[in-house]
Scaffold this motif. Sequence first.
Motif, short mmCIF file in Angstrom:
data_model
loop_
_atom_site.label_atom_id
_atom_site.label_comp_id
_atom_site.label_asym_id
_atom_site.label_seq_id
_atom_site.Cartn_x
_atom_site.Cartn_y
_atom_site.Cartn_z
N ARG A 278 0.79 -1.08 -0.05
CA ARG A 278 -0.19 0.01 0.09
C ARG A 278 0.95 1.25 0.05
N GLY B 6 -3.91 8.10 -3.36
CA GLY B 6 -4.13 6.79 -3.57
C GLY B 6 -2.99 5.85 -3.07
N CYS C 297 -0.94 1.97 -3.91
CA CYS C 297 -0.55 1.00 -4.85
C CYS C 297 0.35 -0.14 -4.31
N GLN D 141 -4.99 0.88 -8.56
CA GLN D 141 -4.61 1.37 -7.38
C GLN D 141 -5.95 1.78 -6.46
N ASP D 142 -5.56 1.72 -4.86
CA ASP D 142 -6.66 2.16 -4.17
C ASP D 142 -7.03 3.59 -4.34
N ASP E 58 -11.79 2.60 -1.65
CA ASP E 58 -10.99 1.62 -1.61
C ASP E 58 -10.12 1.85 -0.51
N LEU E 59 -9.63 2.97 -0.14
CA LEU E 59 -8.65 3.27 0.97
C LEU E 59 -9.07 2.68 2.31
N ARG F 38 -9.38 -1.92 2.79
CA ARG F 38 -8.28 -3.09 3.16
C ARG F 38 -8.88 -4.48 2.31
N SER F 39 -8.76 -4.24 1.10
CA SER F 39 -9.16 -5.37 0.30
C SER F 39 -7.86 -6.20 0.03
N PRO G 204 -8.25 -3.81 -5.54
CA PRO G 204 -9.54 -2.72 -4.96
C PRO G 204 -10.65 -2.67 -5.90
#
Length: 420
Positions: free
Chosen positions: A122, A129, A131, A363-364, A368-369, A372-373, A378
């Motif tokens: 992350r 974001g 990645c 990218q989260d 998505d942030l 926590r996928s 994401p």
Amino acid sequence: MRQTWRWFGPKDLTSIDDITQAGAVGVVSALHHVPNGVVWTPEEIAKRHREIATRKDGSPSGLTWDVVESLPVSEDVKKQKGDWREHIANYKVSMRHLAESGIETICYNFMPVLDWTRTDLRWTVPHGGSCMRFDINDFAAFDIHILKRPGAAADFTNAIADEAARRAEAMSEDEKKQLARNVTMGLPGSTESMSLEDVQSHLDEYGAISREQLREHFVSFLEEVVPVAEDLGLRLCCHPDDPPFALLGLPRIMSTAADYKAILDAVDSPANGMTFCTGSLGARPDNDLVAIVEQFAPKIHFLHLRNVKRDTDDVAGSFYEAEHLGGDTDMVAVIAAVIREERRRKDEGRADWQIPMRPDHGQDIMDDLGRRSQPGYPTIGRMKGLAELRGVMTALEHANFGLRYKTEHAGATTPPSELR
């Protein structure tokens, strides 16, 4: 291209409903709860088909299970030790069960010990974001100072080894543990995550295996499973190494066009093909992705479309997961090459003229942030990537403004016509 979406099963934070809303028409999935080397039963396969075909409210999703990713090749098979013969026999049985359920495409890889490898899951990008990132200096810090693999320092340049020592010295114990967890995560969605002891044990089992030996083991595996796949009407497609260079003192043998040529020539069959991953292959600056599409076009059975941004032009270097149209790969040129191949296949009458693709990684961003996928997968980031890729495909295939093509038939050139 047939637009698909990777789904890790009912525990995936991205639901089947989400996938339908994103506009995908097929699903890429696997039985991640089944240990490597064990048979996939018809009952478990049928259950996954039902899960994919059903929305939360019980209504039909309209989605189909298009690609298996992955039917893993066990470490025993790669090393040709332990229960490797039984695992190959079980692999054949699983293939048969999948074919009987309607599956036609199976993705897998032949990376020793670690599959995809990242040092930061992350990593924050300028827009806020995050990645996934592979940093060669952090990886060297892990290899030399955390794993403490004998002789590890000799596998890196002096500059990288020196920087790795500096970073390791500055890390807290918690930071070292986090780096080790990041590196040893293993195959996405699988039940197998490895401890440092597990990694070192595998390295000891492999010993000083050469590229030639590992390739021989791969060819032996293919000689067993490819004829079965061909009889069953299956397409096997090997994913490239990620990253595409040697790690932990072990060779990687699916990193370049030359690597693919060796394997596809060794077991020449329509069932033996490639998963073309723009992100994995694009992490090496010496890989010409459009040329690779053109060279192996008839054998490309599955597409992973993602982009990476390299820090340097070093073959074994650092990179991060960029936006799908924003990295070092010319994604428009790659997609154009794929569309030309699809049109050629359609003109040839191939049933598999439409190649399944999925927006790989992402990218989260936004919500998505906080979710926590699964790292790299994401919901919103991949949906954004799919939308961008779909826009490129739509433009290139437009009846009035799109790509023009030529095909060869019996030595005569068909006049250029528009893609429809």
